[in-house]
Enzyme design. Structure first.
Site, PDB file in Angstrom:
ATOM      1  N   THR A 140      10.518  -7.447 -12.185  1.00 46.15           N
ATOM      2  CA  THR A 140       9.597  -8.638 -12.268  1.00 46.15           C
ATOM      3  C   THR A 140       8.526  -9.037 -11.146  1.00 46.15           C
ATOM      4  OG1 THR A 140      11.719  -9.672 -13.352  1.00 46.15           O
ATOM      5  CG2 THR A 140      10.047 -11.282 -12.392  1.00 46.15           C
ATOM      6  N   CYS A 171       2.255   1.202  13.001  1.00 47.69           N
ATOM      7  CA  CYS A 171       3.532   1.817  12.756  1.00 47.69           C
ATOM      8  C   CYS A 171       3.715   2.806  13.877  1.00 47.69           C
ATOM      9  CB  CYS A 171       3.073   2.641  11.420  1.00 47.69           C
ATOM     10  SG  CYS A 171       2.045   1.843   9.975  1.00 47.69           S
ATOM     11  N   GLY A 218       0.701  -1.202   0.062  1.00 48.05           N
ATOM     12  CA  GLY A 218       0.122   0.236  -0.232  1.00 48.05           C
ATOM     13  C   GLY A 218       0.956   1.333   0.067  1.00 48.05           C
ATOM     14  N   THR A 219       1.985   1.440   0.921  1.00 46.05           N
ATOM     15  CA  THR A 219       2.868   2.377   0.801  1.00 46.05           C
ATOM     16  C   THR A 219       3.427   2.713  -0.492  1.00 46.05           C
ATOM     17  OG1 THR A 219       3.466   1.720   2.893  1.00 46.05           O
ATOM     18  CG2 THR A 219       5.024   3.236   1.934  1.00 46.05           C
ATOM     19  N   GLY A 262      -2.486  -6.147  -0.226  1.00 47.01           N
ATOM     20  CA  GLY A 262      -2.706  -7.518   0.064  1.00 47.01           C
ATOM     21  C   GLY A 262      -2.908  -7.951   1.493  1.00 47.01           C
ATOM     22  N   HIS A 263      -2.022  -7.599   2.002  1.00 43.45           N
ATOM     23  CA  HIS A 263      -2.220  -8.311   3.606  1.00 43.45           C
ATOM     24  C   HIS A 263      -3.090  -7.768   4.399  1.00 43.45           C
ATOM     25  CE1 HIS A 263       0.140  -5.315   6.241  1.00 43.45           C
ATOM     26  NE2 HIS A 263       0.351  -4.722   5.063  1.00 43.45           N
ATOM     27  N   GLN A 296      -7.581   0.057   4.069  1.00 42.91           N
ATOM     28  CA  GLN A 296      -8.714  -0.543   5.033  1.00 42.91           C
ATOM     29  C   GLN A 296      -9.822  -0.714   4.591  1.00 42.91           C
ATOM     30  OE1 GLN A 296      -7.569  -1.764   7.763  1.00 42.91           O
ATOM     31  NE2 GLN A 296      -5.565  -0.903   7.747  1.00 42.91           N
ATOM     32  N   ASN A 320      -7.523   3.851   9.299  1.00 40.44           N
ATOM     33  CA  ASN A 320      -6.947   2.501   9.955  1.00 40.44           C
ATOM     34  C   ASN A 320      -7.077   2.531  11.614  1.00 40.44           C
ATOM     35  OD1 ASN A 320      -5.063   4.721   9.291  1.00 40.44           O
ATOM     36  ND2 ASN A 320      -3.852   3.612  10.418  1.00 40.44           N
TER      37      ASN A 320
HETATM   38  N1  PLP Z   1      -2.727   3.247   4.385  1.00 40.69           N
HETATM   39  C1  PLP Z   1      -3.286   2.657   5.168  1.00 40.69           C
HETATM   40  C2  PLP Z   1      -4.748   3.255   5.743  1.00 40.69           C
HETATM   41  C3  PLP Z   1      -3.047   1.626   6.060  1.00 40.69           C
HETATM   42  O1  PLP Z   1      -3.563   1.143   7.319  1.00 40.69           O
HETATM   43  C4  PLP Z   1      -1.635   1.145   5.797  1.00 40.69           C
HETATM   44  C5  PLP Z   1      -1.128  -0.092   6.744  1.00 40.69           C
HETATM   45  O2  PLP Z   1      -1.479  -0.092   7.734  1.00 40.69           O
HETATM   46  C6  PLP Z   1      -0.788   1.268   4.711  1.00 40.69           C
HETATM   47  C7  PLP Z   1      -1.437   2.624   4.011  1.00 40.69           C
HETATM   48  C8  PLP Z   1       0.406   0.876   4.191  1.00 40.69           C
HETATM   49  O3  PLP Z   1       0.202  -0.492   3.688  1.00 40.69           O
HETATM   50  P1  PLP Z   1       1.466  -1.462   3.533  1.00 40.69           P
HETATM   51  O4  PLP Z   1       1.559  -1.840   4.910  1.00 40.69           O
HETATM   52  O5  PLP Z   1       0.688  -2.446   2.546  1.00 40.69           O
HETATM   53  O6  PLP Z   1       2.531  -0.584   2.896  1.00 40.69           O
END
Ligand code: PLP
Length: 401
Positions: free
Chosen positions: A247, A335, A82-83, A210-211, A189, A161
């Site tokens: 890849t 985080c 996601g980041t 994905g996670h 989320q 989140n």
């Molecule tokens: N955005 C939100 C709202 C999240 O809750 C998170 C992860 O907690 C992220 C972005 C980051 O996702 P990733 O852990 O896949 O980098």
């Protein structure tokens, strides 16, 4: 060493268990089907087909057609998380809209947006931060006042989140377009928890991970509306239609596809069974523990998320005692764990210090049971009572000092 202790996992906004069906779907791509999807030979080609199937599954979950009438894909780009998707969206807007240098985000975004916004600021962009009220609701009037013709991009998360608030992103996307600004949403989320229909919205870009939906860590998605200008963040080979070099993480991508298909099928359950479990947890705690606050927007909240402030005690102490019983929760976003500062979300909501410090997030999934909820309802109140007994703040409150 394996941990055989019973685990009650109520931290699904931090990460989720890989679904057994997802693991089975990805397994062949970690073992016998190891070809490179870009290879000309059949061995690689069949792997390429699996990637395209996953793309279609994700598109289906998001309400997007992955192939247009000319057979061109696609609006779904696989990333590493996601980041990365959030970074790619914001930096692309900076590069593709060079004449506009204003970006608007909310004060309650994930650090994957807020820290990119800070980086853009260091590179000369102006950033507008939308405030929230004490329930974490966005000030939409302030947002509309802030957007103007100088605005390159508005980025507002679909769901928060920490407190689970769902934001009216379709409405905000239309608002951004009125002023010629792009709109991106961090839907990490939201996807899999609430229905999403991108083709019937004006959202230009969307990030997911994905996670958070029972696929493994290491795979994400960036949706880009077809026709939208985009500058790749990862520059390299021609993979992902030239939009993301590197890849492909084939097994992760296949897993993401399977997880998306399952999320689509299970979305009703998320909104009924998981919501009922979350409500049972909140009601069970509220019935016996005094001086708590249930945070977030009572009317627009994710069905799986509960943020509760236990006033006058430390969230970290609660977490440690819950952990001894095998109960996993979080004191804000994963985080920020490790820092004793109250989270930026709770601070933006103006929660008093004594409440923000004692805030615990429980986040459920389809794998949780009523029995697990009842275990928490039984064991949490004595923990709170014990900690309050030794809390000088609780003592001061009760003695009127
Ligand atoms: N955005 C939100 C709202 C999240 O809750 C998170 C992860 O907690 C992220 C972005 C980051 O996702 P990733 O852990 O896949 O980098």
């Amino acid at each position: 060493m394996s941990n055989t202790k019973r685990v009650i996992y109520f931290d699904n906004n931090a990460t989720t268990a890989v679904a057994p069906e997802v693991f089975e779907a990805m397994r062949p791509y970690l073992t016998e089907l190891y070809g490179n999807p870009s290879s000309i030979h059949n061995f690689g080609g069949q792997v390429g087909f699996a990637v395209e199937k996953a793309r279609a599954q994700v598109a289906d979950l998001l309400g997007v057609r992955s192939v247009d009438s000319k057979g061109h894909h696609s609006e779904i780009i696989f990333t590493s998380c996601g980041t990365e998707s959030d970074n790619a969206a914001l930096f692309s807007a900076m590069y593709t809209c060079p004449k506009k240098n204003k970006f608007i985000v909310s004060k309650v975004e994930h650090p994957a947006i807020l820290n990119v916004a800070r980086e853009l600021e260091r590179r000369g962009c102006r950033i507008g931060y939308i405030p929230v009220d004490s329930h974490g609701r966005l000030d939409l009037q302030r947002l509309e006042e802030m957007i103007d013709e100088e605005t390159a991009l508005v980025s507002i998360m679909w769901a928060n989140n920490e407190i689970g608030n769902i934001y009216p992103v379709e409405k905000i996307a239309a608002m951004a377009h009125k002023y010629g600004a792009l709109f991106h949403t961090d839907a990490v989320q939201a996807v899999g928890k609430i229905p999403i229909d991108l083709d019937n919205s004006q959202i230009d870009m969307l990030s997911l991970s994905g996670h958070k939906l029972h696929a493994p860590k290491g795979v994400g998605v960036l949706y880009i509306r077809r026709g939208q200008r985009f500058r790749p963040f990862m520059i390299g080979g021609h993979q992902e239609n030239g939009r993301r070099g590197g890849t492909e993480n084939v097994a992760g991508i296949v897993a993401m596809g399977q997880a998306a298909a399952m999320a689509k099928a299970d979305i009703g359950e998320e909104n009924t069974r998981v919501r009922a479990l979350r409500d049972r947890l909140e009601q069970g705690i509220a019935a016996v523990v005094p001086s708590i606050r249930i945070n977030g927007d009572p009317d627009h909240r994710l069905p799986n998320t509960s943020s509760i402030s236990f006033e006058f005690i430390e969230g970290e102490s609660i977490l440690m005692l819950l952990d001894q019983l095998g109960i996993c929760a979080s004191s804000g976003s994963a985080c920020t764990t490790g820092s004793l500062e109250p989270s930026h979300v709770l601070r933006a909501m103006g929660l008093p210090y004594t409440a923000a410090h004692g805030t615990i997030r429980f986040s459920l999934s389809r794998y949780n049971t009523a029995e697990e909820v009842d275990f928490v309802i039984e064991h949490l109140p004595p923990i709170i009572a014990r900690l309050r007994q030794i809390s000088p703040y609780w003592d001061a409150k009760n003695s009127g000092r």
